[in-house]
Design a protein around this motif. Sequence first.
Motif, mmCIF file in Angstrom:
data_model
loop_
_atom_site.group_PDB
_atom_site.id
_atom_site.type_symbol
_atom_site.label_atom_id
_atom_site.label_comp_id
_atom_site.label_asym_id
_atom_site.label_seq_id
_atom_site.Cartn_x
_atom_site.Cartn_y
_atom_site.Cartn_z
ATOM 1 N N ALA A 43 -5.686 -13.170 -24.568
ATOM 2 C CA ALA A 43 -6.026 -11.859 -24.009
ATOM 3 C C ALA A 43 -4.920 -11.380 -23.075
ATOM 4 C CB ALA A 43 -7.359 -11.922 -23.271
ATOM 5 N N SER A 57 -8.377 -4.318 -26.317
ATOM 6 C CA SER A 57 -9.226 -5.166 -27.179
ATOM 7 C C SER A 57 -8.911 -5.003 -28.667
ATOM 8 C CB SER A 57 -10.712 -4.887 -26.923
ATOM 9 O OG SER A 57 -11.043 -5.162 -25.592
ATOM 10 N N VAL A 68 -8.927 -5.128 -34.584
ATOM 11 C CA VAL A 68 -10.352 -5.440 -34.696
ATOM 12 C C VAL A 68 -10.911 -4.441 -35.700
ATOM 13 C CG1 VAL A 68 -12.540 -5.666 -33.475
ATOM 14 C CG2 VAL A 68 -10.418 -6.382 -32.366
ATOM 15 N N TYR A 117 -7.332 -14.862 -29.751
ATOM 16 C CA TYR A 117 -7.972 -13.739 -29.064
ATOM 17 C C TYR A 117 -8.435 -12.674 -30.063
ATOM 18 C CZ TYR A 117 -8.301 -9.345 -26.526
ATOM 19 O OH TYR A 117 -8.724 -8.125 -26.046
ATOM 20 N N ARG A 120 -11.425 -13.857 -31.947
ATOM 21 C CA ARG A 120 -12.633 -13.820 -31.115
ATOM 22 C C ARG A 120 -13.167 -12.389 -31.024
ATOM 23 N NH1 ARG A 120 -12.148 -14.787 -24.876
ATOM 24 N NH2 ARG A 120 -11.579 -12.600 -25.017
ATOM 25 N N GLU A 121 -12.279 -11.422 -30.816
ATOM 26 C CA GLU A 121 -12.696 -10.026 -30.721
ATOM 27 C C GLU A 121 -13.282 -9.545 -32.054
ATOM 28 O OE1 GLU A 121 -12.697 -8.135 -27.733
ATOM 29 O OE2 GLU A 121 -12.437 -10.236 -27.120
ATOM 30 N N ASN A 124 -16.740 -11.037 -32.343
ATOM 31 C CA ASN A 124 -17.665 -10.310 -31.461
ATOM 32 C C ASN A 124 -18.067 -8.969 -32.061
ATOM 33 O OD1 ASN A 124 -17.568 -12.371 -29.590
ATOM 34 N ND2 ASN A 124 -16.110 -11.331 -28.250
#
Length: 128
Positions: A43, A57, A68, A117, A120-121, A124
């Motif tokens: 991050a 993000s 993302v 990172y 993970r984003e 999520n």
Amino acid sequence: MKKYLALAALLLLAGCEAPDPAERRAALHLPPPDFKGEPAQGAQLFSAYCQACHGTSGAGTDQGPPLVNDVYRPQHHADFAFHMAVRDGVRQHHWGFGDMPAVADITPEQTEHIVAYIRREQSNAGIR
């Protein structure tokens, strides 16, 4: 005569050394095999190196695409693709933002943190 040519070829090949696996990984911009990226470190690195174009993000900006996004899911863009993008840059292909230049001052380990990172984003956001 064929026996001698085969023997000469074998002797010639025996003198050749296979590249060291660590050197091969470094040339491919990959960290050591046991290295594990940490999303928290990623991050911070993402913020420093990627956020200006790829947004907070990884949501994208007018300068670069959102990471993302389903386009960058692991089944479509493997982690290796991110390493290659950092090492070599990327020609425009999914979006109309232009080519991405290589980012020479990011190490393979830093890139692996960034990938952790991003993954993970994505997770999520329900992207798997």
